[in-house]
Design an enzyme around this catalytic site. Sequence first.
Site, PDB file in Angstrom:
ATOM      1  N   HIS A  45       0.836  -1.204   0.000  1.00  0.00           N
ATOM      2  CA  HIS A  45       0.000   0.000   0.000  1.00  0.00           C
ATOM      3  C   HIS A  45       0.873   1.258   0.000  1.00  0.00           C
ATOM      4  O   HIS A  45       1.544   1.557   0.981  1.00  0.00           O
ATOM      5  CB  HIS A  45      -0.939   0.010   1.210  1.00  0.00           C
ATOM      6  CG  HIS A  45      -1.841   1.207   1.215  1.00  0.00           C
ATOM      7  ND1 HIS A  45      -3.091   1.202   0.650  1.00  0.00           N
ATOM      8  CD2 HIS A  45      -1.645   2.471   1.684  1.00  0.00           C
ATOM      9  CE1 HIS A  45      -3.629   2.399   0.768  1.00  0.00           C
ATOM     10  NE2 HIS A  45      -2.771   3.190   1.399  1.00  0.00           N
ATOM     11  N   HIS A  97      -2.228   3.678  -8.248  1.00  0.00           N
ATOM     12  CA  HIS A  97      -2.629   2.801  -9.353  1.00  0.00           C
ATOM     13  C   HIS A  97      -2.351   3.495 -10.678  1.00  0.00           C
ATOM     14  O   HIS A  97      -2.384   4.721 -10.780  1.00  0.00           O
ATOM     15  CB  HIS A  97      -4.113   2.418  -9.253  1.00  0.00           C
ATOM     16  CG  HIS A  97      -5.031   3.593  -9.093  1.00  0.00           C
ATOM     17  ND1 HIS A  97      -5.227   4.208  -7.879  1.00  0.00           N
ATOM     18  CD2 HIS A  97      -5.774   4.278  -9.987  1.00  0.00           C
ATOM     19  CE1 HIS A  97      -6.065   5.214  -8.032  1.00  0.00           C
ATOM     20  NE2 HIS A  97      -6.404   5.292  -9.302  1.00  0.00           N
TER      21      HIS A  97
HETATM   22  P1  AMP Z   1      -8.716   7.183 -10.025  1.00  0.00           P
HETATM   23  O1  AMP Z   1      -9.898   8.063 -10.366  1.00  0.00           O
HETATM   24  O2  AMP Z   1      -7.485   7.500 -10.810  1.00  0.00           O
HETATM   25  O3  AMP Z   1      -8.479   7.144  -8.525  1.00  0.00           O
HETATM   26  O4  AMP Z   1      -9.102   5.731 -10.498  1.00  0.00           O
HETATM   27  C1  AMP Z   1      -9.854   4.851  -9.740  1.00  0.00           C
HETATM   28  C2  AMP Z   1     -10.408   3.850 -10.697  1.00  0.00           C
HETATM   29  O5  AMP Z   1     -10.845   2.727  -9.966  1.00  0.00           O
HETATM   30  C3  AMP Z   1     -11.614   4.348 -11.501  1.00  0.00           C
HETATM   31  O6  AMP Z   1     -11.311   4.302 -12.891  1.00  0.00           O
HETATM   32  C4  AMP Z   1     -12.717   3.361 -11.119  1.00  0.00           C
HETATM   33  O7  AMP Z   1     -13.568   3.035 -12.199  1.00  0.00           O
HETATM   34  C5  AMP Z   1     -11.947   2.166 -10.624  1.00  0.00           C
HETATM   35  N1  AMP Z   1     -12.628   1.310  -9.672  1.00  0.00           N
HETATM   36  C6  AMP Z   1     -13.314   1.696  -8.564  1.00  0.00           C
HETATM   37  N2  AMP Z   1     -13.781   0.619  -7.904  1.00  0.00           N
HETATM   38  C7  AMP Z   1     -13.385  -0.469  -8.612  1.00  0.00           C
HETATM   39  C8  AMP Z   1     -13.561  -1.875  -8.461  1.00  0.00           C
HETATM   40  N3  AMP Z   1     -14.257  -2.408  -7.417  1.00  0.00           N
HETATM   41  N4  AMP Z   1     -13.036  -2.693  -9.393  1.00  0.00           N
HETATM   42  C9  AMP Z   1     -12.346  -2.189 -10.439  1.00  0.00           C
HETATM   43  N5  AMP Z   1     -12.136  -0.875 -10.633  1.00  0.00           N
HETATM   44  C10 AMP Z   1     -12.642  -0.022  -9.743  1.00  0.00           C
HETATM   45 ZN    ZN Z   2      -4.249  -0.225  -0.283  1.00  0.00          ZN
END
Ligand code: AMP
Ligand code: ZN
Length: 117
Positions: A45, A97
């Site tokens: 993390h 990410h």
């Molecule tokens: P960010 O806006 O850069 O923080 O990206 C977060 C991403 O996580 C977004 O594109 C969401 O669609 C994705 N996301 C949120 N929850 C999930 C989940 N349970 N599984 C897969 N993707 C997710």
């Molecule tokens: Zn985490």
Amino acid sequence: MDCLFCKIIDGDIPSTKVYEDEIVFAFKDIAPIAPVHYLIIPKAHISGADQVTEENSGLIAKVFEAAAKIAKNEGIESFRIINNCGDDAGQTVKHIHFHMLAGVKMGWGPESLGKTE
Ligand code: AMP
Ligand code: ZN
């Protein structure tokens, strides 16, 4: 720790895995904005790109190694990797990410920022 992506890594929340090794996990974004939209994350993390240090930056190199492997495995010839850090940049999940986008001809320029105001 109450972290969505740590729970996904642990399998407590389901995801569609596309790659995993000792250091890195990658899965399909739940709300794709391109035909290929994966999220590549270090298993450790780290809350965001502003928390990358001399000690943990090797994990980020592994993320990019994984991206190259995924591309090779899936025959993806062109891709874009995006990291959002902080609220204005649109970071909604505070576990670092990298969005891997492919499968479409992408634009580049100010309009691609998708500004909200
Ligand atoms: P960010 O806006 O850069 O923080 O990206 C977060 C991403 O996580 C977004 O594109 C969401 O669609 C994705 N996301 C949120 N929850 C999930 C989940 N349970 N599984 C897969 N993707 C997710
Ligand atoms: Zn985490």
